[in-house]
Write a protein that holds these residues in place. Structure first.
Motif, PDB file in Angstrom:
ATOM      1  N   ILE A   1     -10.933  -2.137  -6.044  1.00  0.00           N
ATOM      2  CA  ILE A   1     -10.173  -3.242  -5.446  1.00  0.00           C
ATOM      3  C   ILE A   1     -11.109  -4.239  -4.783  1.00  0.00           C
ATOM      4  N   MET A   2     -12.079  -3.728  -4.015  1.00  0.00           N
ATOM      5  CA  MET A   2     -13.009  -4.626  -3.323  1.00  0.00           C
ATOM      6  C   MET A   2     -13.874  -5.395  -4.315  1.00  0.00           C
ATOM      7  N   PHE A  27      -5.222   5.799  -2.918  1.00  0.00           N
ATOM      8  CA  PHE A  27      -6.074   5.801  -1.730  1.00  0.00           C
ATOM      9  C   PHE A  27      -7.424   6.487  -1.953  1.00  0.00           C
ATOM     10  N   ASN A  68      -3.718  -3.928  -9.127  1.00  0.00           N
ATOM     11  CA  ASN A  68      -4.266  -2.581  -9.159  1.00  0.00           C
ATOM     12  C   ASN A  68      -3.162  -1.536  -9.290  1.00  0.00           C
ATOM     13  N   CYS A  90       0.831  -1.208   0.000  1.00  0.00           N
ATOM     14  CA  CYS A  90       0.000   0.000   0.000  1.00  0.00           C
ATOM     15  C   CYS A  90       0.866   1.259   0.000  1.00  0.00           C
ATOM     16  N   ILE A 129      -4.342  -6.103  -5.016  1.00  0.00           N
ATOM     17  CA  ILE A 129      -3.738  -4.779  -4.849  1.00  0.00           C
ATOM     18  C   ILE A 129      -2.509  -4.640  -5.750  1.00  0.00           C
ATOM     19  N   ASN A 160     -10.965   4.040  -6.202  1.00  0.00           N
ATOM     20  CA  ASN A 160      -9.989   2.997  -6.474  1.00  0.00           C
ATOM     21  C   ASN A 160     -10.171   1.820  -5.517  1.00  0.00           C
ATOM     22  N   TRP A 161     -10.425   2.098  -4.244  1.00  0.00           N
ATOM     23  CA  TRP A 161     -10.622   1.009  -3.286  1.00  0.00           C
ATOM     24  C   TRP A 161     -11.939   0.286  -3.520  1.00  0.00           C
ATOM     25  N   ASN A 162     -12.916   1.009  -4.054  1.00  0.00           N
ATOM     26  CA  ASN A 162     -14.152   0.343  -4.464  1.00  0.00           C
ATOM     27  C   ASN A 162     -13.856  -0.660  -5.569  1.00  0.00           C
TER      28      ASN A 162
END
Length: 326
Positions: A50-51, A42, A289, A31, A286, A46-48
């Protein structure tokens, strides 16, 4: 009276969970690399992503964890996803079944394919990797044949669209589905007789047999569960893509295996848990990503996954993994 030295609880905890702890540290480092190399890493969007991305390989890995604990490497999961996705489209688009009847059809197919894998492994005494590789070819072939290699659009179906786009408390529905699968597998492996039998068979199949455990029954249930979760994952996949793709997951067949081995599962069986499997999936997702954010081509990503697989198997060997006996 002699003082008996009490074992260090923290040392014992680390020894029992060293792979997971190492992966957590590696994830933090990854990270940090992501934040340094891309200002968008962050961001919530982007984290949406990844999930959403981890939910596919993660849900399949939850099922794969069960068969891997037995020492049964299953490489047919993405092919099952492709075939059951096409069949789901046929059920709800061609045959006009409602959504839930289509899901039931997918579940039945997953159970049947799991029974086939178990029959080839337990009945025909074929090595698990070879057996499931054969299933992989069969499923991919049927996926092309039944629709004459044509992808099928299902995004207009309300339930499919909801699964692919909805979020609960700001977290994608697909991720919640994956976490429910992990919690279920965690409880099953830790607190049920079937879970204890899985570890016993994976650790020493002959000793398990002599203790009265039915090897065929345990392995059959494990392969059914692995195929069942792969078939259910297809609902998440078609929801995200909006279509059932005949070549879904092509070239990704070892992603789930790489993730669970990286997470501490042994190729020989008898070791590992779903926590490590989840961390392994998250690490790979990750990493991909970060590559995508920095414009790294798919070719280099594939090469990197190859190196990660080799490293994961090498670490398994160092941890004491070996050849499973069937």
């Amino acid at each position: 009276m002699e003082n008996i030295q009490q074992p260090n609880k923290w040392k014992a905890f680390y020894q029992n969970n060293n792979t997971q702890i190492t992966l957590c540290i590696a994830l933090l480092a990854l990270c940090a690399v992501g934040a340094i190399t891309s200002p968008h890493f962050f961001e919530g969007k982007n984290w949406n992503s990844i999930m959403t991305g981890v939910s596919i390989v993660g849900t399949m890995s939850a099922g794969l964890t069960v068969s891997m604990i037995l020492g049964g490497l299953d490489v047919s999961q993405y092919a099952i996803l492709a075939f059951t996705g096409i069949m789901f489209a046929i059920f709800v688009v061609w045959w006009k079944w409602n959504f839930w009847l289509g899901v039931l059809g997918v579940i039945v197919l997953g159970v049947v394919i799991g029974l086939w894998n178990a029959f080839v492994v337990c009945g025909m005494k074929v090595e698990p990797m070879v057996a499931t590789m054969g299933t992989q070819f069969i499923c991919r072939g049927f996926a092309f044949i039944v629709t004459d290699a044509a992808n099928q659009r299902v995004g207009e179906i309300a339930e499919v669209n909801y699964i692919g786009t909805a979020d609960i408390l700001g977290i994608p529905f697909c991720f919640w589905f994956m976490m429910v699968a992990y919690v279920f597998v965690y409880i099953m492996l830790k607190y049920t007789k079937f879970g204890r039998d899985c570890y016993a068979v994976g650790a020493n199949s002959r000793a398990a047999y002599l203790s009265g455990i039915s090897l065929t029954k345990v392995r059959t249930r494990a392969y059914i569960f692995s195929s069942l979760l792969a078939s259910l994952t297809t609902i998440l996949y078609v929801g995200q893509v909006g279509s059932a793709l005949v070549a879904a997951g092509n070239g990704l067949d070892l992603d789930a295996s790489t993730a669970v081995i990286l997470g501490g599962l042994s190729v020989a069986g008898g070791k590992g848990n779903v926590v490590g499997s989840f961390l392994g999936c998250l690490f790979l997702t990750i990493l991909q990503n970060i590559f995508s954010l920095n414009g790294v081509t798919q070719y280099w990503q594939t090469i990197t996954k190859g190196f990660v697989l080799v490293i994961a198997v090498a670490l398994d060997t160092l941890r004491g993994g070996g050849q499973a006996q069937y």
